[in-house]
Design a protein around this motif. Structure first.
Motif, mmCIF file in Angstrom:
data_model
loop_
_atom_site.group_PDB
_atom_site.id
_atom_site.type_symbol
_atom_site.label_atom_id
_atom_site.label_comp_id
_atom_site.label_asym_id
_atom_site.label_seq_id
_atom_site.Cartn_x
_atom_site.Cartn_y
_atom_site.Cartn_z
ATOM 1 N N SER A 1 6.018 40.613 69.929
ATOM 2 C CA SER A 1 5.631 40.192 71.265
ATOM 3 C C SER A 1 4.116 40.312 71.398
ATOM 4 C CB SER A 1 6.299 41.069 72.323
ATOM 5 O OG SER A 1 7.694 40.897 72.278
ATOM 6 N N LEU A 2 3.500 39.252 71.876
ATOM 7 C CA LEU A 2 2.045 39.213 72.028
ATOM 8 C C LEU A 2 1.693 38.662 73.399
ATOM 9 C CD1 LEU A 2 1.295 37.664 68.540
ATOM 10 C CD2 LEU A 2 0.817 40.013 69.218
ATOM 11 N N GLU A 3 0.612 39.192 73.969
ATOM 12 C CA GLU A 3 0.143 38.678 75.257
ATOM 13 C C GLU A 3 -0.417 37.278 75.065
ATOM 14 O OE1 GLU A 3 -2.550 41.339 77.188
ATOM 15 O OE2 GLU A 3 -1.075 42.958 77.245
ATOM 16 N N GLY A 4 -0.143 36.409 76.029
ATOM 17 C CA GLY A 4 -0.648 35.051 75.960
ATOM 18 C C GLY A 4 -0.572 34.374 77.311
ATOM 19 N N ASN A 5 -1.116 33.168 77.373
ATOM 20 C CA ASN A 5 -1.091 32.401 78.606
ATOM 21 C C ASN A 5 -1.003 30.914 78.281
ATOM 22 O OD1 ASN A 5 -1.335 31.337 81.131
ATOM 23 N ND2 ASN A 5 -3.070 32.587 81.740
ATOM 24 N N PRO A 6 0.205 30.421 77.992
ATOM 25 C CA PRO A 6 0.348 29.016 77.636
ATOM 26 C C PRO A 6 -0.021 28.055 78.755
ATOM 27 C CG PRO A 6 2.500 30.107 77.692
ATOM 28 C CD PRO A 6 1.458 31.156 77.911
ATOM 29 N N THR A 7 -0.134 28.519 80.000
ATOM 30 C CA THR A 7 -0.526 27.632 81.097
ATOM 31 C C THR A 7 -1.959 27.143 80.924
ATOM 32 O OG1 THR A 7 -1.257 29.430 82.542
ATOM 33 C CG2 THR A 7 1.056 28.777 82.692
ATOM 34 N N THR A 8 -2.750 27.817 80.078
ATOM 35 C CA THR A 8 -4.128 27.403 79.812
ATOM 36 C C THR A 8 -4.204 26.486 78.590
ATOM 37 O OG1 THR A 8 -4.543 29.309 78.390
ATOM 38 C CG2 THR A 8 -5.062 29.552 80.733
ATOM 39 N N GLY A 9 -3.056 26.231 77.960
ATOM 40 C CA GLY A 9 -3.029 25.411 76.754
ATOM 41 C C GLY A 9 -3.045 26.237 75.481
ATOM 42 N N TYR A 10 -3.397 27.508 75.594
ATOM 43 C CA TYR A 10 -3.399 28.386 74.428
ATOM 44 C C TYR A 10 -1.985 28.905 74.179
ATOM 45 C CZ TYR A 10 -8.468 28.516 74.289
ATOM 46 O OH TYR A 10 -9.793 28.169 74.187
ATOM 47 N N ASN A 11 -1.608 28.965 72.907
ATOM 48 C CA ASN A 11 -0.299 29.482 72.573
ATOM 49 C C ASN A 11 -0.333 30.091 71.184
ATOM 50 O OD1 ASN A 11 2.365 30.080 73.094
ATOM 51 N ND2 ASN A 11 2.990 27.958 73.373
ATOM 52 N N TRP A 12 0.573 31.034 70.934
ATOM 53 C CA TRP A 12 0.712 31.623 69.616
ATOM 54 C C TRP A 12 1.538 30.686 68.744
ATOM 55 C CZ3 TRP A 12 -2.054 35.502 67.845
ATOM 56 C CH2 TRP A 12 -2.626 36.386 68.754
ATOM 57 N N GLU A 13 1.118 30.547 67.490
ATOM 58 C CA GLU A 13 1.844 29.722 66.522
ATOM 59 C C GLU A 13 2.075 30.544 65.261
ATOM 60 O OE1 GLU A 13 1.278 25.630 63.919
ATOM 61 O OE2 GLU A 13 -0.189 26.120 65.455
ATOM 62 N N LEU A 14 3.310 30.607 64.828
ATOM 63 C CA LEU A 14 3.672 31.318 63.608
ATOM 64 C C LEU A 14 3.353 30.392 62.440
ATOM 65 C CD1 LEU A 14 5.066 33.812 62.366
ATOM 66 C CD2 LEU A 14 7.242 32.672 62.784
ATOM 67 N N VAL A 15 2.357 30.788 61.612
ATOM 68 C CA VAL A 15 1.880 29.876 60.572
ATOM 69 C C VAL A 15 2.135 30.353 59.148
ATOM 70 C CG1 VAL A 15 0.115 28.804 62.019
ATOM 71 C CG2 VAL A 15 -0.464 30.840 60.674
ATOM 72 N N GLU A 16 2.520 31.627 58.981
ATOM 73 C CA GLU A 16 2.695 32.111 57.617
ATOM 74 C C GLU A 16 3.732 33.222 57.538
ATOM 75 O OE1 GLU A 16 0.050 34.894 54.766
ATOM 76 O OE2 GLU A 16 -0.990 33.143 55.530
ATOM 77 N N PHE A 17 4.713 33.049 56.663
ATOM 78 C CA PHE A 17 5.660 34.088 56.268
ATOM 79 C C PHE A 17 6.541 33.503 55.162
ATOM 80 C CE2 PHE A 17 7.897 31.779 59.553
ATOM 81 C CZ PHE A 17 9.218 31.744 59.148
ATOM 82 N N ASP A 18 7.120 34.361 54.345
ATOM 83 C CA ASP A 18 7.980 33.921 53.250
ATOM 84 C C ASP A 18 9.361 33.614 53.810
ATOM 85 O OD1 ASP A 18 9.670 33.661 51.031
ATOM 86 O OD2 ASP A 18 8.530 35.131 49.863
ATOM 87 N N GLN A 19 9.738 32.348 53.800
ATOM 88 C CA GLN A 19 11.002 31.924 54.383
ATOM 89 C C GLN A 19 12.215 32.311 53.542
ATOM 90 O OE1 GLN A 19 10.765 27.806 55.584
ATOM 91 N NE2 GLN A 19 8.875 28.154 56.698
ATOM 92 N N ALA A 20 11.985 32.829 52.353
ATOM 93 C CA ALA A 20 13.088 33.369 51.555
ATOM 94 C C ALA A 20 13.441 34.784 52.018
ATOM 95 C CB ALA A 20 12.720 33.379 50.071
ATOM 96 N N ILE A 21 12.500 35.439 52.697
ATOM 97 C CA ILE A 21 12.690 36.823 53.147
ATOM 98 C C ILE A 21 13.004 36.897 54.641
ATOM 99 C CG2 ILE A 21 11.547 39.079 53.381
ATOM 100 C CD1 ILE A 21 9.948 38.300 50.837
ATOM 101 N N LEU A 22 12.353 36.059 55.441
ATOM 102 C CA LEU A 22 12.528 36.051 56.900
ATOM 103 C C LEU A 22 12.809 34.644 57.385
ATOM 104 C CD1 LEU A 22 9.383 38.138 57.939
ATOM 105 C CD2 LEU A 22 11.724 38.988 57.774
#
Length: 82
Positions: A1-22
């Motif tokens: 969980s991370l603080e954010g404010n998508p109403t401003t257009g900013y958003n968190w994006e998950l860009v890296e992890f091993d899909q064989a593990i998670l």
């Protein structure tokens, strides 16, 4: 969980992890801190362990359409599944 404010257009994006593990479970959930328009809140990603291993997880906070500007924030963590 991370603080954010998508109403401003900013958003968190998950860009890296091993899909064989998670694997990502569903879509990220956003909960506002207030009923006021434009207020920030918390964005939660849910990941499920698939098998034992180690992986880095990286999320970036940015506006997806802004490609020529520096990222606002980067959040990285190391996950070990036993």
């Amino acid at each position: 969980s991370l603080e954010g404010n998508p109403t401003t257009g900013y958003n968190w994006e998950l860009v890296e992890f091993d899909q064989a593990i998670l694997r990502q479970v569903g879509e990220p959930e956003y909960k506002s801190d207030s009923m006021l328009i434009g207020s920030g809140g918390v964005i939660t990603y849910t990941l499920e362990a698939l098998e034992a291993g180690k992986t880095n997880v990286k999320l970036i906070y940015h506006r997806s359409w802004e490609t020529d500007v520096p990222l606002l924030e980067v959040y990285e963590l190391f996950v070990e599944v036993n």
